[in-house]
Each structure stands twice: as structure tokens, then as C-alpha cells.
Motif scaffolding. Structure first.
Motif, PDB file in Angstrom:
ATOM      1  N   PRO A 101      -5.470  68.630  -9.787  1.00 12.99           N
ATOM      2  CA  PRO A 101      -4.872  67.765 -10.793  1.00 12.99           C
ATOM      3  C   PRO A 101      -5.855  66.670 -11.179  1.00 12.99           C
ATOM      4  CG  PRO A 101      -3.341  68.168  -9.015  1.00 12.99           C
ATOM      5  CD  PRO A 101      -4.659  68.739  -8.580  1.00 12.99           C
ATOM      6  N   HIS A 102      -5.587  66.022 -12.321  1.00  6.14           N
ATOM      7  CA  HIS A 102      -6.530  65.027 -12.802  1.00  6.14           C
ATOM      8  C   HIS A 102      -6.632  63.853 -11.840  1.00  6.14           C
ATOM      9  CE1 HIS A 102      -3.406  62.231 -14.169  1.00  6.14           C
ATOM     10  NE2 HIS A 102      -2.792  63.250 -14.695  1.00  6.14           N
ATOM     11  N   VAL A 103      -7.572  62.971 -12.103  1.00  5.03           N
ATOM     12  CA  VAL A 103      -8.001  61.965 -11.142  1.00  5.03           C
ATOM     13  C   VAL A 103      -6.882  61.067 -10.646  1.00  5.03           C
ATOM     14  CG1 VAL A 103      -8.637  60.240 -12.866  1.00  5.03           C
ATOM     15  CG2 VAL A 103      -9.874  60.315 -10.707  1.00  5.03           C
ATOM     16  N   MET A 104      -5.800  60.879 -11.397  1.00  8.37           N
ATOM     17  CA  MET A 104      -4.702  60.027 -10.964  1.00  8.37           C
ATOM     18  C   MET A 104      -3.934  60.641  -9.805  1.00  8.37           C
ATOM     19  SD  MET A 104      -3.100  58.777 -14.582  1.00  8.37           S
ATOM     20  CE  MET A 104      -1.789  57.897 -13.749  1.00  8.37           C
ATOM     21  N   MET A 126       2.062  75.698  -9.785  1.00  3.01           N
ATOM     22  CA  MET A 126       2.623  76.250 -11.013  1.00  3.01           C
ATOM     23  C   MET A 126       1.554  76.277 -12.095  1.00  3.01           C
ATOM     24  SD  MET A 126       6.355  74.354 -11.065  1.00  3.01           S
ATOM     25  CE  MET A 126       6.760  75.078 -12.665  1.00  3.01           C
ATOM     26  N   LYS A 127       1.623  77.279 -12.962  1.00  2.00           N
ATOM     27  CA  LYS A 127       0.686  77.419 -14.064  1.00  2.00           C
ATOM     28  C   LYS A 127       1.356  76.982 -15.363  1.00  2.00           C
ATOM     29  CE  LYS A 127      -1.742  81.364 -11.987  1.00  2.00           C
ATOM     30  NZ  LYS A 127      -2.114  82.785 -12.153  1.00  2.00           N
ATOM     31  N   PHE A 128       0.570  76.338 -16.227  1.00  2.00           N
ATOM     32  CA  PHE A 128       1.065  75.866 -17.506  1.00  2.00           C
ATOM     33  C   PHE A 128       0.091  76.274 -18.604  1.00  2.00           C
ATOM     34  CE2 PHE A 128       2.774  73.114 -14.278  1.00  2.00           C
ATOM     35  CZ  PHE A 128       4.065  72.818 -14.700  1.00  2.00           C
ATOM     36  N   LEU A 170      -5.110  75.900 -23.927  1.00  2.00           N
ATOM     37  CA  LEU A 170      -5.436  75.204 -22.694  1.00  2.00           C
ATOM     38  C   LEU A 170      -4.589  75.744 -21.551  1.00  2.00           C
ATOM     39  CD1 LEU A 170      -5.492  71.524 -24.036  1.00  2.00           C
ATOM     40  CD2 LEU A 170      -7.440  73.059 -23.748  1.00  2.00           C
ATOM     41  N   GLN A 171      -5.153  75.778 -20.357  1.00  2.00           N
ATOM     42  CA  GLN A 171      -4.425  76.228 -19.180  1.00  2.00           C
ATOM     43  C   GLN A 171      -4.575  75.211 -18.067  1.00  2.00           C
ATOM     44  OE1 GLN A 171      -4.827  80.383 -18.008  1.00  2.00           O
ATOM     45  NE2 GLN A 171      -5.906  80.837 -19.913  1.00  2.00           N
ATOM     46  N   ARG A 172      -3.529  75.023 -17.312  1.00  2.00           N
ATOM     47  CA  ARG A 172      -3.544  74.131 -16.157  1.00  2.00           C
ATOM     48  C   ARG A 172      -2.785  74.781 -15.009  1.00  2.00           C
ATOM     49  NH1 ARG A 172      -4.724  68.544 -16.625  1.00  2.00           N
ATOM     50  NH2 ARG A 172      -6.553  68.455 -17.941  1.00  2.00           N
ATOM     51  N   GLU A 173      -3.207  74.500 -13.793  1.00  2.00           N
ATOM     52  CA  GLU A 173      -2.455  74.892 -12.602  1.00  2.00           C
ATOM     53  C   GLU A 173      -2.465  73.711 -11.654  1.00  2.00           C
ATOM     54  OE1 GLU A 173      -2.352  78.267  -9.035  1.00  2.00           O
ATOM     55  OE2 GLU A 173      -3.462  78.624 -10.887  1.00  2.00           O
ATOM     56  N   THR A 174      -1.308  73.310 -11.155  1.00  2.00           N
ATOM     57  CA  THR A 174      -1.213  72.160 -10.274  1.00  2.00           C
ATOM     58  C   THR A 174      -0.059  72.329  -9.299  1.00  2.00           C
ATOM     59  OG1 THR A 174      -0.865  69.762 -10.180  1.00  2.00           O
ATOM     60  CG2 THR A 174       0.178  70.931 -11.994  1.00  2.00           C
ATOM     61  N   ASP A 175      -0.207  71.737  -8.117  1.00  2.00           N
ATOM     62  CA  ASP A 175       0.882  71.734  -7.149  1.00  2.00           C
ATOM     63  C   ASP A 175       1.451  70.329  -6.960  1.00  2.00           C
ATOM     64  OD1 ASP A 175      -1.236  70.578  -5.882  1.00  2.00           O
ATOM     65  OD2 ASP A 175      -1.371  72.020  -4.243  1.00  2.00           O
ATOM     66  N   ALA A 176       1.099  69.402  -7.867  1.00  2.00           N
ATOM     67  CA  ALA A 176       1.612  68.036  -7.828  1.00  2.00           C
ATOM     68  C   ALA A 176       2.891  67.946  -8.656  1.00  2.00           C
ATOM     69  CB  ALA A 176       0.572  67.052  -8.352  1.00  2.00           C
ATOM     70  N   ALA A 177       4.019  67.634  -8.013  1.00  2.00           N
ATOM     71  CA  ALA A 177       5.293  67.583  -8.715  1.00  2.00           C
ATOM     72  C   ALA A 177       5.279  66.553  -9.832  1.00  2.00           C
ATOM     73  CB  ALA A 177       6.426  67.272  -7.720  1.00  2.00           C
ATOM     74  N   VAL A 178       4.601  65.415  -9.598  1.00  2.00           N
ATOM     75  CA  VAL A 178       4.532  64.377 -10.625  1.00  2.00           C
ATOM     76  C   VAL A 178       3.846  64.899 -11.877  1.00  2.00           C
ATOM     77  CG1 VAL A 178       3.576  62.121 -11.201  1.00  2.00           C
ATOM     78  CG2 VAL A 178       4.577  62.496  -8.944  1.00  2.00           C
ATOM     79  N   GLU A 179       2.718  65.577 -11.694  1.00  2.06           N
ATOM     80  CA  GLU A 179       1.992  66.092 -12.860  1.00  2.06           C
ATOM     81  C   GLU A 179       2.744  67.249 -13.511  1.00  2.06           C
ATOM     82  OE1 GLU A 179      -2.523  67.123 -14.292  1.00  2.06           O
ATOM     83  OE2 GLU A 179      -1.986  67.568 -12.234  1.00  2.06           O
ATOM     84  N   GLN A 180       3.437  68.064 -12.713  1.00  2.00           N
ATOM     85  CA  GLN A 180       4.226  69.151 -13.284  1.00  2.00           C
ATOM     86  C   GLN A 180       5.275  68.599 -14.245  1.00  2.00           C
ATOM     87  OE1 GLN A 180       5.665  71.134  -9.792  1.00  2.00           O
ATOM     88  NE2 GLN A 180       3.726  72.189  -9.369  1.00  2.00           N
ATOM     89  N   ASN A 181       5.953  67.538 -13.859  1.00  3.95           N
ATOM     90  CA  ASN A 181       6.932  66.914 -14.748  1.00  3.95           C
ATOM     91  C   ASN A 181       6.270  66.313 -15.977  1.00  3.95           C
ATOM     92  OD1 ASN A 181       9.763  67.024 -13.626  1.00  3.95           O
ATOM     93  ND2 ASN A 181       8.713  66.253 -11.819  1.00  3.95           N
ATOM     94  N   GLN A 182       5.078  65.719 -15.798  1.00  4.37           N
ATOM     95  CA  GLN A 182       4.361  65.149 -16.933  1.00  4.37           C
ATOM     96  C   GLN A 182       3.979  66.235 -17.938  1.00  4.37           C
ATOM     97  OE1 GLN A 182       1.087  63.098 -15.063  1.00  4.37           O
ATOM     98  NE2 GLN A 182       2.211  61.171 -14.894  1.00  4.37           N
ATOM     99  N   GLU A 218       7.175  85.999  -8.086  1.00  2.00           N
ATOM    100  CA  GLU A 218       8.365  85.178  -7.922  1.00  2.00           C
ATOM    101  C   GLU A 218       8.454  84.169  -9.053  1.00  2.00           C
ATOM    102  OE1 GLU A 218      10.339  82.130  -4.626  1.00  2.00           O
ATOM    103  OE2 GLU A 218       8.503  83.241  -4.198  1.00  2.00           O
ATOM    104  N   LYS A 219       9.620  83.990  -9.616  1.00  2.00           N
ATOM    105  CA  LYS A 219       9.811  83.066 -10.718  1.00  2.00           C
ATOM    106  C   LYS A 219       9.650  81.643 -10.218  1.00  2.00           C
ATOM    107  CE  LYS A 219      12.905  81.972 -14.549  1.00  2.00           C
ATOM    108  NZ  LYS A 219      14.195  82.281 -15.205  1.00  2.00           N
ATOM    109  N   PRO A 220       8.838  80.797 -10.929  1.00  2.00           N
ATOM    110  CA  PRO A 220       8.605  79.440 -10.450  1.00  2.00           C
ATOM    111  C   PRO A 220       9.847  78.580 -10.556  1.00  2.00           C
ATOM    112  CG  PRO A 220       7.662  79.726 -12.632  1.00  2.00           C
ATOM    113  CD  PRO A 220       8.122  81.091 -12.175  1.00  2.00           C
ATOM    114  N   THR A 221       9.949  77.615  -9.648  1.00  2.00           N
ATOM    115  CA  THR A 221      11.053  76.663  -9.659  1.00  2.00           C
ATOM    116  C   THR A 221      10.539  75.339 -10.179  1.00  2.00           C
ATOM    117  OG1 THR A 221      12.055  77.750  -7.752  1.00  2.00           O
ATOM    118  CG2 THR A 221      12.787  75.498  -8.258  1.00  2.00           C
ATOM    119  N   LEU A 222      11.164  74.828 -11.220  1.00  2.00           N
ATOM    120  CA  LEU A 222      10.721  73.573 -11.797  1.00  2.00           C
ATOM    121  C   LEU A 222      10.973  72.439 -10.815  1.00  2.00           C
ATOM    122  CD1 LEU A 222      12.016  73.895 -15.458  1.00  2.00           C
ATOM    123  CD2 LEU A 222       9.735  74.339 -14.577  1.00  2.00           C
ATOM    124  N   PRO A 223      10.033  71.463 -10.730  1.00  2.00           N
ATOM    125  CA  PRO A 223      10.222  70.352  -9.811  1.00  2.00           C
ATOM    126  C   PRO A 223      11.320  69.421 -10.286  1.00  2.00           C
ATOM    127  CG  PRO A 223       8.324  69.959 -11.205  1.00  2.00           C
ATOM    128  CD  PRO A 223       8.794  71.368 -11.500  1.00  2.00           C
TER     129      PRO A 223
END
Length: 301
Positions: free
Chosen positions: A231-234, A244-246, A260-272, A289-294
Motif C-alpha cells: 500500500p502507499h506510503v501512508m 484484495m485486488k482493485f 490501473l490495478q492495485r492489490e492491498t491487504d490494508a482494510a483502511v486503504e481498501q475502503n478508500q 474464493e469471492k472476496p469479502t469487503l472490509p
């Protein structure tokens, strides 16, 4: 004929106005490889090598980069100005004030001692070491990274100084009015292995999206598919939850579509990312497996 307003519209780009809203500084031994890049194909910040140790929180003064240029002039009879000017030297310095001076990395740096074998007491948990009469200031690699903007338009800018050392010893103050801190000033030198005294990085989804606005051309080689990335520097220190992939499609300044593609396991960034219009890639369509939204963050009333 033209007008000032027409020229402003043609040449000025407000997207090029950036701030260092987030910044990190790292030190590494001279044996560590200098990064060839700090972002991946999708513009996300890559994992920082484990040998680069963070200096911790820095003050709101941020980071100051300087070059003290020295010149020699050749003057000629009958001329009011010099007829020739030569740049003789331009030593580079980096200044940053850290708010976590008790970090091991910072203590070693400032006191010029090796604390690699110093451990906390098994009985008391206390850390004890002796300061050298004359600090042996070691050379390090210095990496600085800043970020500005949201994930879909994020600029990640960095500099790596392959060979630095402290140019002065900082004062230390213990007081109730101010936090403990060290004002660090590094002198940069040419590194023969890296072939430079400073390597610059300009990346992120913003740099990809507005590449034409900053005047750089795309390389002939096609842009590869984005890899899973940090995830980004923050969010470097707050990765939790399943990865999760976005995906998101944006338009460049020239009107072309950019995926653009992103993959992150940070719940805060997933919501952002979700709030910014990014779509979740459903791997379950391919048998996964279907991803579960945070769950969105909650706040105490």
C-alpha cells in the motif's frame, strides 16, 4: 496573436503542483543495492528492502535538499560582467529533523557506534551502552520517499543518496515544552558503484496519468501488468486483513484510457479505494474464493 490567458491554458498544469504530504526516510548499509525503481507497473509503491531502516517520524519542516554551488569567474578588461563562469563544486546536503531519536538506527548514526550486538537486559529490560570519545561517523545509503494525492492520482517521488554521512553532530534538548528530536544534516558524496551521488524517482499513478504534462515520453517497451504491491506510503505500518485486488480506468491528459490495478491487504486503504470508485476484482469467477469487503471504520460518538 495570443493572450496571457491562452498561453496559461496551453502551458500551465495545476496537476504539477505537488506537496510532500507524507514522507519517510531510511538508512541502509553501504552493502545494500541502490533501488532501480520504487514503484511497480501500476504506479504503486514497491516494498522497501529490509536493509533500509526507517528513521521514524519527521517534523512538519519536512526534508530540505541543498546544493552549495561554488563558481569561478573569468573577467576581461572593458566588460562589466564576467566573460566566463565555471562551476567548480556543488556539494549536496540533506536536512531532516527526526522525532524518534531513541531508535537504534538513529542512536548508531548520531553517536557513531556499533549497536548491532547491544541488547536489552534480561533482568531489567534496560538498554545500556557507552558513547565513544570521538564518534566514528559511518557512511550509509539514504532513501527518502514522499507521496501526494489519492490512490488514483498519487504521486510518489523519491531520492536515493548512495553515499552519505553526518556533516555535523546534532544538539539534544530535554524539556517539557518540546519533543526530543535530532536535527540531522547529511553530506552526500559520489558513489563509484552506483555511479551517482543522487538518484531521482518520479512515479505513482499520477505520474503515469499526467506523464505528458511533466514532459516525459513513454518508453517503447509496453507497460507490464501491475504486480501485487505494498500500500502507499501512508499505510506501510497498518497492513491487516485478506489481500484484495482493485481495478480502475482513468483518462490521461491526452484522452487515452489507462487501466490501473492495485492489490492491498490494508482494510483502511481498501475502503478508500472503494470510496474513490475502484472496482473489486472478483477472483471467484475464475474458481477462487469471492472476496469479502472490509468493514468501514467506526468512530466513537
Amino acid at each position: 496573436m495570443t493572450t496571457i490567458e491562452a498561453l496559461k491554458k496551453r502551458y500551465n498544469r495545476t496537476t504539477n503542483v505537488r506537496k510532500g504530504l507524507n514522507a519517510l526516510a531510511f538508512l541502509a548499509p553501504m552493502t545494500t543495492a541502490v533501488p532501480t525503481a520504487i514503484t511497480d507497473a501500476g504506479g504503486a509503491l514497491k516494498e522497501i528492502h529490509a536493509d533500509f531502516m526507517p528513521l521514524g517520524l519527521i517534523t512538519t519542516d519536512g526534508v530540505t535538499f541543498s546544493a552549495d554551488a561554488n563558481t569561478e569567474d573569468v573577467e576581461a578588461l572593458g566588460y562589466a560582467e564576467a566573460v566566463r563562469t565555471d562551476l567548480t563544486k556543488a556539494p549536496k546536503t540533506v536536512k531532516v529533523t527526526v522525532l524518534e531519536p531513541i531508535r537504534k538506527t538513529v542512536q548508531q548514526l548520531v553517536y557513531g557506534i556499533d549497536l548491532s550486538q547491544t541488547k536489552a537486559s534480561k533482568t531489567t529490560g534496560e538498554i545500556v551502552f557507552d558513547e565513544a570519545a570521538t564518534p566514528a561517523l559511518a557512511e550509509y545509503r539514504l532513501l527518502l520517499v514522499m507521496a501526494d494525492g489519492p490512490a488514483a492520482d498519487e504521486w510518489i517521488i523519491g531520492r536515493c543518496y548512495p553515499r552519505v554521512k553526518l556533516s555535523s553532530l546534532p544538539d539534544e534538548k530535554w524539556a517539557a515544552s518540546d519533543a526530543m528530536q535530532f536535527d540531522l544534516e547529511f553530506a552526500a558524496f559520489m558513489d563509484e558503484t552506483a555511479g551517482t551521488s543522487c538518484r531521482h524517482y518520479i512515479g505513482g499513478s499520477g505520474a503515469i496519468r499526467h506523464r505528458d504534462a511533466i514532459g516525459f515520453e513513454q518508453a517503447v517497451v509496453d507497460l507490464p501488468t501491475a504486480r501485487p504491491s505494498l500500500p502507499h506510503v501512508m499505510e506501510i505500518a497498518s497492513r491487516i486483513g485478506p489481500s484484495m485486488k482493485f481495478i480502475k480506468t482513468v483518462k490521461t491528459d491526452t484522452g487515452d484510457e489507462l487501466k490501473l490495478q492495485r492489490e492491498t491487504d490494508a482494510a483502511v486503504e481498501q475502503n478508500q479505494l472503494i470510496s474513490q470508485g475502484w472496482e473489486v476484482v472478483d477472483d471467484s469467477k475464475d474458481g477462487g474464493e469471492k472476496p469479502t469487503l472490509p468493514a468501514p471504520p467506526t468512530f466513537n460518538k
